[in-house]
Write a protein that holds these residues in place. Structure first.
Motif, PDB file in Angstrom:
ATOM      1  N   ALA A  77       0.846  -1.198   0.000  1.00  0.00           N
ATOM      2  CA  ALA A  77       0.000   0.000   0.000  1.00  0.00           C
ATOM      3  C   ALA A  77       0.879   1.245   0.000  1.00  0.00           C
ATOM      4  O   ALA A  77       1.920   1.280   0.652  1.00  0.00           O
ATOM      5  N   GLN A 109      -0.073   5.293   0.464  1.00  0.00           N
ATOM      6  CA  GLN A 109      -1.226   6.137   0.768  1.00  0.00           C
ATOM      7  C   GLN A 109      -0.822   7.574   1.068  1.00  0.00           C
ATOM      8  O   GLN A 109       0.247   7.834   1.603  1.00  0.00           O
ATOM      9  N   GLY A 110      -1.724   8.490   0.713  1.00  0.00           N
ATOM     10  CA  GLY A 110      -1.594   9.884   1.092  1.00  0.00           C
ATOM     11  C   GLY A 110      -0.421  10.606   0.461  1.00  0.00           C
ATOM     12  O   GLY A 110       0.060  11.597   1.021  1.00  0.00           O
ATOM     13  N   TRP A 111       0.037  10.168  -0.686  1.00  0.00           N
ATOM     14  CA  TRP A 111       1.213  10.784  -1.286  1.00  0.00           C
ATOM     15  C   TRP A 111       0.890  12.148  -1.853  1.00  0.00           C
ATOM     16  O   TRP A 111      -0.118  12.334  -2.528  1.00  0.00           O
ATOM     17  N   ARG A 156       4.612  -0.466   8.527  1.00  0.00           N
ATOM     18  CA  ARG A 156       4.173   0.805   7.930  1.00  0.00           C
ATOM     19  C   ARG A 156       5.231   1.868   8.161  1.00  0.00           C
ATOM     20  O   ARG A 156       5.740   2.027   9.276  1.00  0.00           O
ATOM     21  N   GLY A 209       4.481  10.678   2.055  1.00  0.00           N
ATOM     22  CA  GLY A 209       3.337   9.781   2.151  1.00  0.00           C
ATOM     23  C   GLY A 209       3.686   8.585   3.013  1.00  0.00           C
ATOM     24  O   GLY A 209       4.753   8.538   3.646  1.00  0.00           O
ATOM     25  N   THR A 210       2.793   7.604   3.052  1.00  0.00           N
ATOM     26  CA  THR A 210       3.022   6.398   3.837  1.00  0.00           C
ATOM     27  C   THR A 210       3.080   5.181   2.924  1.00  0.00           C
ATOM     28  O   THR A 210       2.464   5.137   1.862  1.00  0.00           O
ATOM     29  N   THR A 212       3.163   0.746   3.188  1.00  0.00           N
ATOM     30  CA  THR A 212       3.014  -0.461   3.984  1.00  0.00           C
ATOM     31  C   THR A 212       3.632  -1.615   3.214  1.00  0.00           C
ATOM     32  O   THR A 212       3.375  -1.775   2.017  1.00  0.00           O
TER      33      THR A 212
END
Length: 143
Positions: free
Chosen positions: A83, A85-87, A114, A129-130, A132
């Motif tokens: 995953a 996310q939030g990039w 993560r 961003g994050t 995983t």
């Protein structure tokens, strides 16, 4: 801890031209920092420079170095990005620039890890961003 490309290569299974870090400058607890010097001859450099997807990959490789170092220097781990996310992206990297890559493990549950990642050029944030990962430790050395 400073690891040049040769030592960093030992921490992850990536190899040129798909290795997007030149050195690991810090591995401390759950944090890792690396740099990528972007040259005009980089194989995957687009007309506009090093863009978003490759910055995410560079940060993923940075995070993978932490996982390799925490597993006795890289022997036997494989990570899969499951995953992103939030990039947010606020720039691209041009030839001649150096990207400062920082990743911090913020949580882990079993095989899932993560990380928060940030890429900077001259102190200016260009991506964050994050990520995983599902990580498998199996004793098989990368490469």
């Amino acid at each position: 801890m400073l690891l040049r490309m040769r030592a960093a290569i030992g921490l992850i299974p990536h190899r040129p031209p798909f290795l997007f870090i030149d050195e690991v400058s810090v591995i401390d607890g759950d944090e890792v920092q690396a740099v990528k010097r972007v040259g005009a001859g980089d194989a995957l450099l687009g007309d506009a420079g090093l863009q978003g997807a490759l910055l995410v990959e560079a940060l993923a490789q940075t995070a993978a170095c932490l996982m390799g170092a925490s597993n006795g220097g890289g022997a036997g781990h494989l990570g899969y990005l499951v995953a992103a996310q939030g990039w947010k992206f606020s720039g691209i990297v041009r030839p001649g620039e150096t990207v400062e890559l920082a990743a911090r493990r913020v949580s882990a549950l079993g095989a899932l890890h993560r990380f928060e990642g940030v890429a900077r050029v001259d102190g200016r944030k260009i991506a964050a961003g994050t990520m995983t990962f599902a990580v498998r430790f199996d004793g098989v050395a990368p490469g």
